[in-house]
Design an enzyme around this catalytic site. Structure first.
Site, PDB file in Angstrom:
ATOM      1  N   GLY A 100       5.865   0.223  -8.498  1.00  0.00           N
ATOM      2  CA  GLY A 100       4.688  -0.397  -9.090  1.00  0.00           C
ATOM      3  C   GLY A 100       3.822  -1.132  -8.090  1.00  0.00           C
ATOM      4  N   GLY A 101       4.407  -2.048  -7.333  1.00  0.00           N
ATOM      5  CA  GLY A 101       3.633  -2.804  -6.352  1.00  0.00           C
ATOM      6  C   GLY A 101       3.237  -1.968  -5.156  1.00  0.00           C
ATOM      7  N   TYR A 112       1.305  -6.599   2.589  1.00  0.00           N
ATOM      8  CA  TYR A 112       1.895  -7.637   3.445  1.00  0.00           C
ATOM      9  C   TYR A 112       1.202  -8.952   3.094  1.00  0.00           C
ATOM     10  CZ  TYR A 112       3.621  -3.721   6.324  1.00  0.00           C
ATOM     11  OH  TYR A 112       4.234  -2.570   6.783  1.00  0.00           O
TER      12      TYR A 112
END
Length: 543
Positions: free
Chosen positions: A187-188, A484
């Protein structure tokens, strides 16, 4: 694989859950008791099946609450006694559970955090500064691979390791271009871009998405057609958690040869490391797109001077072809590295997936890719993009930073761009870092003890390193990679409204000119800014 058991040993009726939940917040006063009692009753009403949803709700009084919270928590910097815990964790097993959680959270003034694999660098998928609920997608992790049509449907709670394993079950010549850490949640990873060793050949994970299923702020279940072009564009690289809960993604799979070749060669400063790193910058982004050469930089003990440390550059490569071809290509394009056939290992694509992660043992079975468990490190990360080669003198200054006290676990990764990344327009998805980028830099430093002063010492070191690199990286904006995540860039207000000027401090580095379109989409689909966190796309509506 034995799945992580997310249920309590004894089923708890929802009404009893709400009573326990209310008592746990007695110290907050009658209003909070009533609000959260009502919240759980609301879940009951909206889910359609009280028995079904009661098995996926964890309040702070539930004996499994801590284990469920910590299972997908990857940065222990956000697991301290002072970290605000969610009021409730919902691990939906059906879309109706997501819809009920969204509707009831809106009604009762609670924020939502959406967690897939828990790898958010700043913990934004499982921490908040205000009362909140976690939707943990761990139970929504099915993967349906259609090898004949070269596509797959993947639910957002799956990991990329699980995805790779399921692809390999169906085909030895199909792959997917995503990252190398198998416990990262789909998902991310997808919704932030998602790059990996096939990036120069095929682009990002987000570039392969051809459909998606999403629950929006109104609880509606949408696919690509019903959500519309703008929203479908936004979730493919703009951070889907700003717009709703993506339940599943449909992606294109990509062809790979049955035999690939890898190598890892290490060179220290005594072995012309500085020259080789400098030369790499002009080779790796321009070499044939079938070849990907990453560069890892770290300090190691010197083999020549006892008690001394030196810098080691590790050149890690994946080539879509045979070893003989790779050696010829390297001798033509990068002879200084001195690659010979003995450095090379031929293997299948799925074997290469096992080869690259440093924490997978050499003799591990493929089933290790199905293992979601992993240790939670304590770390701080940052990122940069480079558009001009960094001079050798600047690299020598960078080496000096590796000798500071805080750098025992410092690692810097250079990931080359070019190839297909140059051909995809920067507006194709929200991920704008395309043509003109030589490579991405990933900085990460870790430490062993979660102590406030200790953490600050390492974070301050990372900020000094980041300042040192400023003259040598992209400018106006100084670009950064959303996956990040770095809150040093800037944050939103806790309330529902954040100005464009404030949000652009982090939004332009992540998305450049695409940030404006993301805000436009957000304002249309979530005007009250319900889906929000410290770096979510803001709505400019004050209504």
């Amino acid at each position: 694989m034995q799945k992580h058991k997310m249920k309590s040993n004894i089923p708890i009726p929802l009404l009893f859950l709400s009573i326990l939940f209310s008592f746990s917040w007695a110290a907050l006063g009658l209003t909070h008791q009533q609000q959260h009692h009502s919240f759980l009753q609301c879940l009951n009403r909206h889910s359609g099946d009280a028995n079904s949803i009661s098995t996926v709700i964890y309040t702070q009084t539930n004996s499994s609450f801590s284990s469920v919270l910590e299972f997908s928590l990857r940065n222990a910097r956000f697991s301290t006694p002072n970290t605000l815990k969610p009021l409730v964790i919902v691990t939906p097993s059906h879309v109706s559970h997501i819809q009920a959680t969204i509707n009831c959270s809106r009604t009762h003034g609670l924020q939502i955090r959406i967690r897939s694999g828990g790898h958010d660098y700043e913990g934004l998928s499982y921490v908040s500064q205000v009362p909140f609920v976690i939707i943990d997608l761990i139970n929504l992790r099915s993967i349906d691979v259609d090898a004949e049509n070269k596509t797959a449907w993947i639910q957002s709670g799956a990991t990329i390791g699980e995805l790779y394993y399921r692809i390999a079950e169906k085909s030895s010549t199909l792959a997917f271009p995503a990252g190398i850490c198998p416990t990262v949640g789909v998902g991310g990873h997808f919704s932030g871009g998602g790059y990996g060793m096939l990036m120069r050949k095929y682009g990002l994970a987000a570039d392969q998405i051809i459909d998606a299923q999403l629950v929006d702020v109104n609880g509606k279940f949408l696919d690509k057609n019903s959500m519309g072009e703008d929203l479908f564009w936004a979730i493919r690289g703009g951070g889907a958690a700003s717009f709703g809960v993506v339940v599943a993604w449909k992606v294109k799979l990509v062809p790979v040869p049955s035999t690939l070749t890898v190598f890892t060669v290490n060179r220290t400063l005594k072995e012309n490391g500085t020259m080789l790193v400098h030369k790499w910058q002009s080779v790796a982004p321009k070499i044939h797109e079938d070849l990907y050469i990453r560069l890892f930089l770290r300090a190691v003990n010197s083999s020549q001077q006892e008690g001394k440390r030196t810098i080691q550059a590790s050149f890690v490569s994946l080539y879509l072809g045979r070893a003989d071809e790779l050696v010829d290509l390297m001798q033509e394009s990068f002879p200084e590295l001195g690659i010979v056939k003995e450095d090379c290992i031929e293997m299948s694509w799925i074997q290469s997936i096992m080869y690259f992660p440093s924490d997978i043992p050499e003799d591990a079975p493929l089933e290790i890719l199905l293992n979601r468990t992993g240790s939670a490190g304590i770390f701080k990360g940052k990122s940069d993009y480079v558009t001009q080669t960094i001079p050798e003198t600047a690299l020598e200054g960078l080496w000096q930073r590796f000798y500071e006290d805080e750098t025992e676990s410092l690692e810097i990764l250079f990931s080359p761009y070019g190839g297909n990344m140059d051909d995809i327009p920067e507006t194709e998805t929200p991920y704008s870092h395309r043509a003109g980028i030589l490579f991405n830099i990933h900085y990460v430093v870790g430490w062993s003890e979660e102590d406030a002063s200790e953490s600050q010492r390492y974070i301050n070191f990372m900020r000094r390193l980041y300042r040192y690199m400023e003259p040598y990286v992209s400018k106006s904006p100084r670009r950064a990679y959303m996956n990040y995540r770095d809150l040093d860039l800037g944050t939103n207000n806790n309330g529902p409204y954040t100005s464009y000027k404030q949000a652009s401090k982090w939004g332009l580095p992540y998305f450049d000119k695409n940030f404006n379109r993301l805000i436009h989409v957000k304002t249309l689909v979530d005007p009250t800014n319900f889906f929000r966190h410290q770096q979510s796309i803001p709505s400019l509506s004050r209504g």
